[in-house]
Each structure stands twice: as structure tokens, then as C-alpha cells.
Scaffold this motif. Structure first.
Motif, PDB file in Angstrom:
ATOM      1  N   VAL A 247       1.039  -0.828   0.040  1.00 42.23           N
ATOM      2  CA  VAL A 247       0.424  -0.010   0.096  1.00 42.23           C
ATOM      3  C   VAL A 247       0.812   1.343   0.134  1.00 42.23           C
ATOM      4  O   VAL A 247       1.954   1.092   0.922  1.00 42.23           O
ATOM      5  CB  VAL A 247      -1.012  -0.339   0.989  1.00 42.23           C
ATOM      6  CG1 VAL A 247      -1.605   1.176   1.669  1.00 42.23           C
ATOM      7  CG2 VAL A 247      -2.025  -1.292   1.466  1.00 42.23           C
ATOM      8  N   GLN A 248       0.820   1.854  -1.157  1.00 38.17           N
ATOM      9  CA  GLN A 248       1.616   3.496  -1.530  1.00 38.17           C
ATOM     10  C   GLN A 248       2.921   3.055  -1.173  1.00 38.17           C
ATOM     11  O   GLN A 248       3.693   3.545  -0.496  1.00 38.17           O
ATOM     12  CB  GLN A 248       0.996   4.258  -0.017  1.00 38.17           C
ATOM     13  CG  GLN A 248       0.062   4.562   0.057  1.00 38.17           C
ATOM     14  CD  GLN A 248      -1.020   5.433   1.267  1.00 38.17           C
ATOM     15  OE1 GLN A 248       0.448   6.218   2.292  1.00 38.17           O
ATOM     16  NE2 GLN A 248      -2.130   6.502   1.430  1.00 38.17           N
ATOM     17  N   GLY A 249       3.218   1.901  -1.689  1.00 40.55           N
ATOM     18  CA  GLY A 249       5.273   1.258  -2.159  1.00 40.55           C
ATOM     19  C   GLY A 249       4.977   0.727  -0.921  1.00 40.55           C
ATOM     20  O   GLY A 249       6.592   0.715  -0.609  1.00 40.55           O
ATOM     21  N   ARG A 250       4.397   0.679   0.287  1.00 41.20           N
ATOM     22  CA  ARG A 250       5.339  -0.590   1.620  1.00 41.20           C
ATOM     23  C   ARG A 250       4.070  -1.141   2.137  1.00 41.20           C
ATOM     24  O   ARG A 250       3.229  -1.871   1.785  1.00 41.20           O
ATOM     25  CB  ARG A 250       4.726   1.016   2.504  1.00 41.20           C
ATOM     26  CG  ARG A 250       5.285   1.969   2.839  1.00 41.20           C
ATOM     27  CD  ARG A 250       5.115   2.615   3.827  1.00 41.20           C
ATOM     28  NE  ARG A 250       5.591   4.430   4.213  1.00 41.20           N
ATOM     29  CZ  ARG A 250       4.993   5.638   3.376  1.00 41.20           C
ATOM     30  NH1 ARG A 250       3.905   5.333   3.137  1.00 41.20           N
ATOM     31  NH2 ARG A 250       5.619   6.280   3.708  1.00 41.20           N
ATOM     32  N   LYS A 251       5.088  -2.595   1.865  1.00 41.26           N
ATOM     33  CA  LYS A 251       4.545  -3.793   2.401  1.00 41.26           C
ATOM     34  C   LYS A 251       4.378  -4.024   3.657  1.00 41.26           C
ATOM     35  O   LYS A 251       5.007  -3.638   3.984  1.00 41.26           O
ATOM     36  CB  LYS A 251       5.298  -5.018   1.495  1.00 41.26           C
ATOM     37  CG  LYS A 251       5.343  -6.474   1.112  1.00 41.26           C
ATOM     38  CD  LYS A 251       6.001  -7.017   0.532  1.00 41.26           C
ATOM     39  CE  LYS A 251       5.540  -8.504   0.532  1.00 41.26           C
ATOM     40  NZ  LYS A 251       7.043  -9.301   0.030  1.00 41.26           N
ATOM     41  N   SER A 270      -0.914  -2.329   8.321  1.00 44.59           N
ATOM     42  CA  SER A 270       0.287  -2.299   9.899  1.00 44.59           C
ATOM     43  C   SER A 270       1.371  -0.892   9.991  1.00 44.59           C
ATOM     44  O   SER A 270       2.339  -1.230  10.441  1.00 44.59           O
ATOM     45  CB  SER A 270       1.324  -3.540   9.799  1.00 44.59           C
ATOM     46  OG  SER A 270       1.927  -4.358   8.409  1.00 44.59           O
ATOM     47  N   HIS A 271       1.512  -0.118   8.345  1.00 47.52           N
ATOM     48  CA  HIS A 271       2.971   0.409   8.827  1.00 47.52           C
ATOM     49  C   HIS A 271       2.082   1.864   9.477  1.00 47.52           C
ATOM     50  O   HIS A 271       3.430   2.082   9.893  1.00 47.52           O
ATOM     51  CB  HIS A 271       2.710   0.729   7.038  1.00 47.52           C
ATOM     52  CG  HIS A 271       3.769   2.241   6.330  1.00 47.52           C
ATOM     53  ND1 HIS A 271       4.874   1.771   6.834  1.00 47.52           N
ATOM     54  CD2 HIS A 271       2.910   3.669   6.565  1.00 47.52           C
ATOM     55  CE1 HIS A 271       5.575   3.301   6.485  1.00 47.52           C
ATOM     56  NE2 HIS A 271       4.273   3.840   5.896  1.00 47.52           N
ATOM     57  N   PHE A 272       1.110   1.795   9.622  1.00 47.51           N
ATOM     58  CA  PHE A 272       0.912   3.092  10.392  1.00 47.51           C
ATOM     59  C   PHE A 272       1.014   2.417  11.570  1.00 47.51           C
ATOM     60  O   PHE A 272       0.158   3.437  12.619  1.00 47.51           O
ATOM     61  CB  PHE A 272      -0.559   3.543  10.019  1.00 47.51           C
ATOM     62  CG  PHE A 272      -0.622   3.969   8.551  1.00 47.51           C
ATOM     63  CD1 PHE A 272      -0.489   4.910   8.082  1.00 47.51           C
ATOM     64  CD2 PHE A 272      -1.267   3.435   7.833  1.00 47.51           C
ATOM     65  CE1 PHE A 272       0.160   5.847   7.476  1.00 47.51           C
ATOM     66  CE2 PHE A 272      -1.430   3.919   6.474  1.00 47.51           C
ATOM     67  CZ  PHE A 272      -0.672   5.106   5.927  1.00 47.51           C
ATOM     68  N   LEU A 273       0.502   1.381  12.469  1.00 48.38           N
ATOM     69  CA  LEU A 273       1.217   0.731  13.475  1.00 48.38           C
ATOM     70  C   LEU A 273       2.476   0.753  13.836  1.00 48.38           C
ATOM     71  O   LEU A 273       3.296  -0.023  13.078  1.00 48.38           O
ATOM     72  CB  LEU A 273       0.108  -0.419  13.527  1.00 48.38           C
ATOM     73  CG  LEU A 273      -1.073  -0.770  13.120  1.00 48.38           C
ATOM     74  CD1 LEU A 273      -0.875  -2.016  13.096  1.00 48.38           C
ATOM     75  CD2 LEU A 273      -2.471   0.467  13.874  1.00 48.38           C
ATOM     76  N   GLU A 274       2.679   1.314  15.474  1.00 43.97           N
ATOM     77  CA  GLU A 274       3.656   1.578  16.113  1.00 43.97           C
ATOM     78  C   GLU A 274       3.520   0.952  17.452  1.00 43.97           C
ATOM     79  O   GLU A 274       2.596   1.593  18.280  1.00 43.97           O
ATOM     80  CB  GLU A 274       4.424   3.191  15.905  1.00 43.97           C
ATOM     81  CG  GLU A 274       6.045   3.452  16.724  1.00 43.97           C
ATOM     82  CD  GLU A 274       6.481   4.595  17.587  1.00 43.97           C
ATOM     83  OE1 GLU A 274       6.556   5.090  18.425  1.00 43.97           O
ATOM     84  OE2 GLU A 274       6.643   5.145  16.437  1.00 43.97           O
ATOM     85  N   GLU A 275       4.076   0.215  18.059  1.00 43.91           N
ATOM     86  CA  GLU A 275       4.229  -0.581  19.403  1.00 43.91           C
ATOM     87  C   GLU A 275       3.949   0.408  20.294  1.00 43.91           C
ATOM     88  O   GLU A 275       5.009   0.674  20.083  1.00 43.91           O
ATOM     89  CB  GLU A 275       4.823  -1.850  19.814  1.00 43.91           C
ATOM     90  CG  GLU A 275       4.595  -2.935  20.547  1.00 43.91           C
ATOM     91  CD  GLU A 275       5.238  -4.085  20.096  1.00 43.91           C
ATOM     92  OE1 GLU A 275       5.549  -4.932  21.697  1.00 43.91           O
ATOM     93  OE2 GLU A 275       6.284  -4.453  19.445  1.00 43.91           O
ATOM     94  N   ASP A 276       3.514   0.131  21.389  1.00 41.65           N
ATOM     95  CA  ASP A 276       3.428   1.165  22.452  1.00 41.65           C
ATOM     96  C   ASP A 276       3.012   0.453  23.759  1.00 41.65           C
ATOM     97  O   ASP A 276       1.788   0.187  24.246  1.00 41.65           O
ATOM     98  CB  ASP A 276       2.204   1.961  22.482  1.00 41.65           C
ATOM     99  CG  ASP A 276       2.457   3.391  23.351  1.00 41.65           C
ATOM    100  OD1 ASP A 276       3.387   2.860  23.573  1.00 41.65           O
ATOM    101  OD2 ASP A 276       0.688   3.871  23.352  1.00 41.65           O
ATOM    102  N   PRO A 277       4.170  -0.122  24.204  1.00 37.17           N
ATOM    103  CA  PRO A 277       4.012  -0.930  25.432  1.00 37.17           C
ATOM    104  C   PRO A 277       3.407  -0.471  26.318  1.00 37.17           C
ATOM    105  O   PRO A 277       3.388   0.802  26.717  1.00 37.17           O
ATOM    106  CB  PRO A 277       5.414  -1.453  26.201  1.00 37.17           C
ATOM    107  CG  PRO A 277       6.375  -1.512  24.572  1.00 37.17           C
ATOM    108  CD  PRO A 277       5.867  -0.106  23.815  1.00 37.17           C
TER     109      PRO A 277
END
Length: 476
Positions: A247-251, A270-277
């Protein structure tokens, strides 16, 4: 004449023995109910429980679960069959029904008279609500679903094990409308579960890194958007599409998420997700609070009289002494001279996580068996753990620890770990874990329907070695 008389006497004695054996070993109602439940004979479970004047909490759970399973079976029935079954349940069992709407039109929903009889906050009530949400969560109406969800997020998640997280993850895919305080409670609960190794929520806490990220109704850009997400909003992963996509050049992959702040679920790339423990200190604090809030049940000997069997126990009783020490009352137990013991037993009403017991060695140099714990069900008990005590040591299944307590009264904690693989036990003396990873005498599983039975051991012939047990406290 004499021969006939003796034959009559022998026949009479034989008849008495047959009657006694029949009464002794005839299946109890609860045993029959469990067998119906195990064999998935749902209507037979309901019929058997409805006949009982005082059904146990366990029986009520089996009936509640069976009713929901039968209700789910109605989805595949034709409308006229649904009406026939509903009318029969009303006539035969006095169970009414209301109406809900699911994909194939109006759908009858049985009212659950068994769930309402279970004590609020009790283990079997919690399991019944969990099972109802798991099975009926997709077709219950909004009012009933929300009521069950609110009850679920108020209970102790530790008590119900990994099944709590599994069901919660499933039902959060459905839209909810909680109050602000309930929403905050759910968000903290999800954060706590994201730190638990036995939870499918482990490492599921993320934040959105995009500006106005599109939350979609399905995995793929072809699915319509449900909401625009602000940067940094908190999300919990509840499912994942295994197919990779660009999506938008990102896998990456499409991930289904639940957003506590908006109380909605949807799909995000998943590209827009960053882990936040979640905060580890907060998780530890919550674990402590859950542990301290565990319900407990205690057995003691304060009102026991020596001439009778202790209250709640059953078996063949040999009169023994009652002992008062430091404000507690205990039952005196002896070591056997010939190795033979009678058992005084009591069934634990609910599965428990740990057992605290207070005991002391009184006299003699040999070990004295304090109790034996069995697992299983009536008619199929298997020996699990035996605790022995002497003046300087405590043993669990012959694994010994030198206590150094001498004849002083000691507090011990037997823990049973069944979260991963076959159950094992640990033993604490005071605040110190002294033995762990102890295998049961006979293998057992922590599956549905498994109970525990605690037996005090009384000898046929007493020796000079004796001890006393004062209190048993079960933590659920």
C-alpha cells in the motif's frame, strides 16, 4: 428347618449389602448432569437440573451453557421448527423466550433462569457470562450483549485464565457503547492483558503514527472507511489478515484493531502501527490488586465436636482429639503403625489456584500425613498431592524441605499451576517458595469439570507421632 433358616438369614444379609452398595455407588444427580454435559446432551442437562430442588453452582453453569448451545443450534433451523422448539421448552421446562434479530431474520432467544441463580461475582457465574458472550455474542441484542460485557470487565481476569482474553478479543469486534468510566476500565484491562504471556493480547498495544489514517471496514483499500484516526490514538490488535500487501509503496499486512477511545473496531494497514507497550509498573500494580481481590473459602475446626465427623467432611471417622493453640482449633492426626489409613474427605466446590493451610508437628520423630489432594470427579478420583509433616520438615509427594520450625505452628501455601501444559505444584513456607515444579502422583488436566477433593488421613492403628491441622483456606 435350620438349613432354611440360615439360608434366609444369608439371603437377608445379602439383600442388605446389595441395597447399601446401590445407595453408596448409585450416580448422584450432579454426576449424571456432568455426564450429559460432557457428551453434549444439552437438553438432558437442562431437564436434569430443572428437576433438582437445590442445584449446585456447577449444575447451574452446565444448564446455562447448555441452554446457550441449544439456542445457537436454532440458527440453522427452519422458522416453523424454531417455533415448535420454543413452544416445547416453554411447556416442558417453563423457559420463555424473547426475540432478537440476526442475519436470517427474527431469532428466538431463550431467557436464562439458571444464570440468574448464580451468585454475582462467583466463579461459576463468571464462567457462565464468559460462555454466553463467546457463543451468543454475535446474535444477542445490544441490551443483553452490553449487560454481559459490563459484567465481564468487572471480574478478575486472572481467575478465568487465558479463555478470558480469547473471548474478550472475539467480542470486541462488535461495536460497544460503554460509559466513560467503563471505557477507561476496559482500556486499562487491555493494557494489562497485553503484558501477559498467557494472553492472545500479548504485545497487542499500538498507537497510530499517521495523520487522519483511514480505519476501514475490512482488510483492503477497496473496503469503505469507518473513521479517520488522529495521530497517536491508542489501538489494540484483535486479528490480522495473513496476506501481505503493498500500500502506497510499502509492504505489510492489514490488522483488525479495537480503539477504546472511539469504542469501535476496524482494519488499519500495519505501516501505520507502532508498538506502544503498557507500563510494566502499572501492570505489576494491577496484578497485585487482582491477586489481593481473589475470593477465598476457609475451613476450620472451631465448631467441631470430637465425637462427630468434622462439618462438611464425609467418610469413616475415627474419634480423635481437638487441640487449641494460639487461638486456633485443630484436629489431631496420627501416623499409622501399619501404613493403613481411613480418609475423611470434602470436595472443593470450585477450581482453586492455591491452598493455604496451617499445621504443626506435635510429637514423635516420624512424618505424619496431613492431607491428600485428589483431582477428578466423583467415581473417578486420581491422587494428586500429599502433604506430610514432621518436627523439622514438610514434604509434598515425598519431596522434602527442612523447615527448622520445630513444633511451632506453621503457615504453608500449596499452589497449583495449570496455565501451561500439565499442572504442577509449588509449596511456600511463610513467604518463601521452597519447592516447585512438583508433578502430581497421577496425571490430570485442568479441563472443564475437573474438581478437587481434600482428604484427612486417619490411621487404623496410631503411632507415637502426631500432628494437627488447624485451617484450610482456598484462593480462587
Amino acid at each position: 428347618m435350620k438349613r432354611g433358616f440360615f439360608l434366609s438369614i444369608i439371603g437377608f444379609v445379602f439383600l442388605i449389602v446389595i441395597i447399601w452398595l446401590t445407595i453408596r455407588f448409585w450416580p448422584k444427580p450432579s454426576d449424571t448432569i456432568y455426564e450429559y454435559y460432557r457428551k453434549e446432551k444439552w437438553e438432558k442437562v437442562i431437564g436434569a437440573v430443572k428437576k433438582l430442588d437445590l442445584p449446585s453452582p456447577e449444575d447451574l453453569f452446565y444448564a446455562s451453557y447448555s441452554l446457550v448451545r441449544l439456542n445457537a443450534d436454532l440458527i440453522s433451523k427452519e422458522p416453523e421448527d424454531r417455533v415448535r422448539i420454543v413452544n416445547r421448552f416453554k411447556k416442558d421446562y417453563g423457559i420463555s423466550s424473547g426475540k432478537s434479530t440476526e442475519s436470517s431474520g427474527e431469532f428466538p432467544v431463550f431467557e436464562d433462569p439458571f444464570l440468574t441463580q448464580l451468585r454475582a461475582g462467583g466463579y461459576w457465574r463468571q464462567k457462565a457470562v464468559l460462555s454466553r458472550l463467546d457463543i451468543a455474542g454475535e446474535w444477542e441484542d445490544d441490551i443483553a450483549f452490553l449487560k454481559d460485557l459490563k459484567e465481564l470487565i468487572r471480574v478478575n481476569p486472572i481467575t478465568l485464565g487465558s479463555s478470558y482474553s480469547t473471548v474478550l478479543r472475539k467480542i470486541l469486534k462488535r461495536e460497544t457503547k460503554l460509559s466513560e468510566s467503563e471505557r477507561d476500565r476496559l482500556s486499562e484491562l487491555l493494557g494489562f492483558l497485553s503484558t501477559r504471556e498467557d494472553s492472545p493480547f500479548l504485545a497487542s498495544r499500538f498507537k497510530n503514527t499517521g495523520e487522519n489514517t483511514n480505519l476501514r471496514s475490512g482488510p483492503g483499500t477497496e473496503n469503505p472507511g469507518k473513521a479517520r484516526l488522529k495521530k497517536g490514538i491508542l489501538l489494540y490488535a484483535v486479528d490480522k489478515d495473513p496476506r501481505s500487501e503493498t500500500v502506497q509503496g510499502r509492504k505489510g499486512n492489514w490488522v483488525q484493531v479495537y480503539i477504546p477511545e472511539l469504542q469501535i473496531s476496524g482494519w488499519i494497514f500495519s505501516h501505520f502501527l507502532e508498538e506502544d507497550p503498557f507500563s510494566s509498573s502499572k501492570a505489576e500494580q494491577m496484578l497485585t490488586e487482582f491477586s489481593q481481590s481473589e475470593r477465598s473459602q476457609a475451613w476450620d475446626f472451631a465448631f467441631w465436636t470430637e465425637d462427630k465427623i468434622p462439618p462438611g467432611f464425609h467418610g469413616e471417622y475415627s474419634p480423635t482429639e481437638k487441640l487449641a493453640l494460639d487461638g486456633d482449633y485443630g484436629i489431631v492426626l496420627y501416623r499409622s503403625k501399619n501404613g493403613k489409613y481411613k480418609e475423611l474427605c470434602r470436595i472443593v466446590e470450585e477450581p482453586f489456584r492455591s491452598l493455604e493451610f496451617v499445621a504443626t508437628s506435635l510429637s514423635g520423630e516420624e512424618t505424619v500425613p496431613i492431607f491428600k489432594l485428589y483431582s477428578g470427579r466423583p467415581g473417578d478420583w486420581k491422587p494428586a498431592y500429599q502433604i506430610d509433616l514432621d518436627r523439622e520438615s514438610v514434604s509434598i509427594n515425598r519431596n522434602k524441605y527442612i523447615t527448622g520450625i520445630s513444633s511451632a505452628k506453621g503457615r504453608y501455601l500449596l499452589g497449583i499451576n495449570s496455565s501451561v501444559g500439565a499442572p504442577t505444584a509449588s509449596l511456600m513456607v511463610g513467604e518463601k517458595t521452597v519447592l516447585q515444579g512438583i508433578q502430581p502422583e497421577a496425571e490430570f488436566t485442568s479441563e472443564e469439570g475437573v474438581l478437587f477433593k481434600l482428604c484427612l488421613l486417619q490411621p487404623d492403628k496410631k503411632s507415637d507421632s502426631n500432628a494437627a491441622a488447624f485451617r484450610f483456606k482456598f484462593l480462587f
